[in-house]
Scaffold this active site. Structure first.
Site, PDB file in Angstrom:
ATOM      1  N   ALA A  36       0.838  -1.205   0.000  1.00  0.00           N
ATOM      2  CA  ALA A  36       0.000   0.000   0.000  1.00  0.00           C
ATOM      3  C   ALA A  36       0.870   1.252   0.000  1.00  0.00           C
ATOM      4  O   ALA A  36       0.588   2.210  -0.735  1.00  0.00           O
ATOM      5  CB  ALA A  36      -0.938  -0.002   1.199  1.00  0.00           C
ATOM      6  N   HIS A  37       1.930   1.263   0.799  1.00  0.00           N
ATOM      7  CA  HIS A  37       2.842   2.418   0.814  1.00  0.00           C
ATOM      8  C   HIS A  37       3.455   2.645  -0.568  1.00  0.00           C
ATOM      9  O   HIS A  37       3.512   3.771  -1.052  1.00  0.00           O
ATOM     10  CB  HIS A  37       3.958   2.206   1.847  1.00  0.00           C
ATOM     11  N   LYS A  38       3.897   1.564  -1.180  1.00  0.00           N
ATOM     12  CA  LYS A  38       4.504   1.670  -2.506  1.00  0.00           C
ATOM     13  C   LYS A  38       3.504   2.256  -3.508  1.00  0.00           C
ATOM     14  O   LYS A  38       3.826   3.166  -4.270  1.00  0.00           O
ATOM     15  CB  LYS A  38       4.984   0.291  -2.963  1.00  0.00           C
ATOM     16  N   GLU A  85       8.101   5.711   3.931  1.00  0.00           N
ATOM     17  CA  GLU A  85       7.393   6.451   4.979  1.00  0.00           C
ATOM     18  C   GLU A  85       7.632   7.952   4.957  1.00  0.00           C
ATOM     19  O   GLU A  85       6.684   8.723   5.161  1.00  0.00           O
ATOM     20  CB  GLU A  85       7.733   5.903   6.364  1.00  0.00           C
TER      21      GLU A  85
END
Length: 176
Positions: A36-38, A85
């Site tokens: 999800a971060h990517k 992040e």
């Protein structure tokens, strides 16, 4: 100190917090792990990130008809999100929940964006699920259940410990 905060978080909320404080959250929080971060970095977030709390967790979900129920939710190792992040924090996120701390680049982003890292205790997945009222929605289910972004309605979710704050303090470094 102990604080009960409501999301979305504000600068005023964050300004109160120092390493070692205990926090309980009410409102909405969102799970987000590596994939999800990517995707947030590559494609943008599927929700407004201003004031958001992201939880590094892959919940265990039970689906019945069109409803989802969280069976257990505990923190995953946050350093896996280090490559992403700082950029995600730059998009308006005010707090990240996880375990194990994060790198210096993330610490700098916490200071720059007036945000905090909150530690959830590993092994307490059954405890944390008690603070969840319901699953409001799910985004990016194509990533798989643990990697999808789950929007959770929470009430007094915690306890969470401020371990990296917006004043460049880091409980992990202090206690080494």
């Amino acid at each position: 100190m102990e604080y009960e905060l409501s999301t979305p978080l504000t600068d005023e909320d964050i300004n109160k917090l120092q390493v070692g404080d205990t926090v309980y959250l009410s409102g909405k929080i969102f799970t987000a792990r590596d994939s999800a971060h990517k995707r947030i970095i590559e494609s943008g977030a599927p929700m407004d990130l201003n004031g958001v709390v992201l939880f590094h967790a892959g919940p265990i979900i039970k689906q019945k008809d069109d409803k989802y129920e969280i069976v257990a939710v505990g923190p995953t190792t946050s350093m896996r999100m280090n490559p992403y992040e700082a950029d995600v924090l730059d998009m308006g996120v005010k707090a990240v929940i996880g375990k194990g701390g994060m790198d210096e680049k993330t610490q700098e982003a916490l200071v720059r964006n007036n945000a905090v890292f909150l530690t959830a205790v590993g092994g307490c997945a059954a405890l944390y699920v008690n603070g969840i009222n319901e699953v409001n929605s799910v985004k990016w289910l194509d990533l798989g259940m643990p990697e999808a972004i789950w929007e959770l309605d929470v009430k007094r979710f915690g306890p969470l410990i401020v371990t990296m704050d917006s004043n460049n303090e880091n409980l992990y470094k202090k206690n080494k």
